[in-house]
Motif scaffolding. Structure first.
Motif, PDB file in Angstrom:
ATOM      1  N   UNK A 255       2.953  -1.812  -4.960  1.00 28.27           N
ATOM      2  CA  UNK A 255       3.249  -1.100  -6.212  1.00 28.27           C
ATOM      3  C   UNK A 255       4.731  -0.757  -6.302  1.00 28.27           C
ATOM      4  N   UNK A 256       5.301  -0.263  -5.200  1.00 34.01           N
ATOM      5  CA  UNK A 256       6.719   0.131  -5.217  1.00 34.01           C
ATOM      6  C   UNK A 256       7.623  -1.081  -5.428  1.00 34.01           C
ATOM      7  N   UNK A 257       7.305  -2.207  -4.793  1.00 34.49           N
ATOM      8  CA  UNK A 257       8.191  -3.366  -4.940  1.00 34.49           C
ATOM      9  C   UNK A 257       7.916  -4.147  -6.222  1.00 34.49           C
TER      10      UNK A 257
ATOM     11  N   UNK B   9       6.813   9.378  -3.931  1.00 35.90           N
ATOM     12  CA  UNK B   9       7.621  10.217  -4.804  1.00 35.90           C
ATOM     13  C   UNK B   9       7.708   9.651  -6.206  1.00 35.90           C
ATOM     14  N   UNK B  10       8.050  10.495  -7.155  1.00 39.71           N
ATOM     15  CA  UNK B  10       8.128  10.034  -8.546  1.00 39.71           C
ATOM     16  C   UNK B  10       9.235   9.001  -8.774  1.00 39.71           C
TER      17      UNK B  10
END
Length: 149
Positions: free
Chosen positions: A120-122, A60-61
């Motif tokens: 990437x998210x963390x 998600x964005x």
């Protein structure tokens, strides 16, 4: 630089099938039970990582760090390491082709892709870049097949 099409480069590594784990997953068995029963099967860890990424909203964005994203990172790292073990046992020297088109290779490649997404998210940008480089070296098609390219 990939060795695809390089006649002097290393031969592609084609991992052996893990028929029991693969069939169980295709028959909708619980991936937790498959991973517990077949801990060397990267595909089971990839299933767990991908499901956790979906639950955690990784694509998600407004993706943010949460329990599911951290779990996905751990599942993906386990699948990645179990895949490295298998690749090395089958002649891989740390570089060269691991074709996406060979289905038993996909557990490892999917684990690397899931690790990239979780990293990437963390905010682990160096790990994210390493994973993308590894996918490119293994098979330039892999990142696109995983929605990363």
């Amino acid at each position: 630089m990939t060795s695809f099409g390089d006649l002097l480069g290393p031969q592609p590594v084609l991992l052996p099938e893990n028929t029991d784990a693969e069939e169980a997953l295709l028959n909708k068995a619980d991936p937790v039970q498959v991973a517990a029963g077949h801990p060397a099967a990267s595909i089971a860890w990839a299933y767990l990582a991908e499901a956790a990424l979906t639950r955690g909203g990784a694509d998600g964005p407004d993706a943010t760090v949460n329990h599911d994203i951290v779990s996905a990172y751990a599942f993906a790292r386990t699948g990645y390491h179990r895949g490295l073990d298998s690749l090395r046992r089958n002649g891989w020297k740390g570089f060269g082709p691991v074709p996406w088109s060979h289905e038993p290779n996909q557990g490892f490649l999917r684990s690397v892709g899931a690790l990239a997404r979780a990293a990437k998210v963390i905010g682990e940008t160096e790990e994210y870049a390493r994973c993308l480089d590894l996918l490119e070296d293994c098979d330039p098609r892999a990142a696109a097949e995983l929605g990363l390219g």
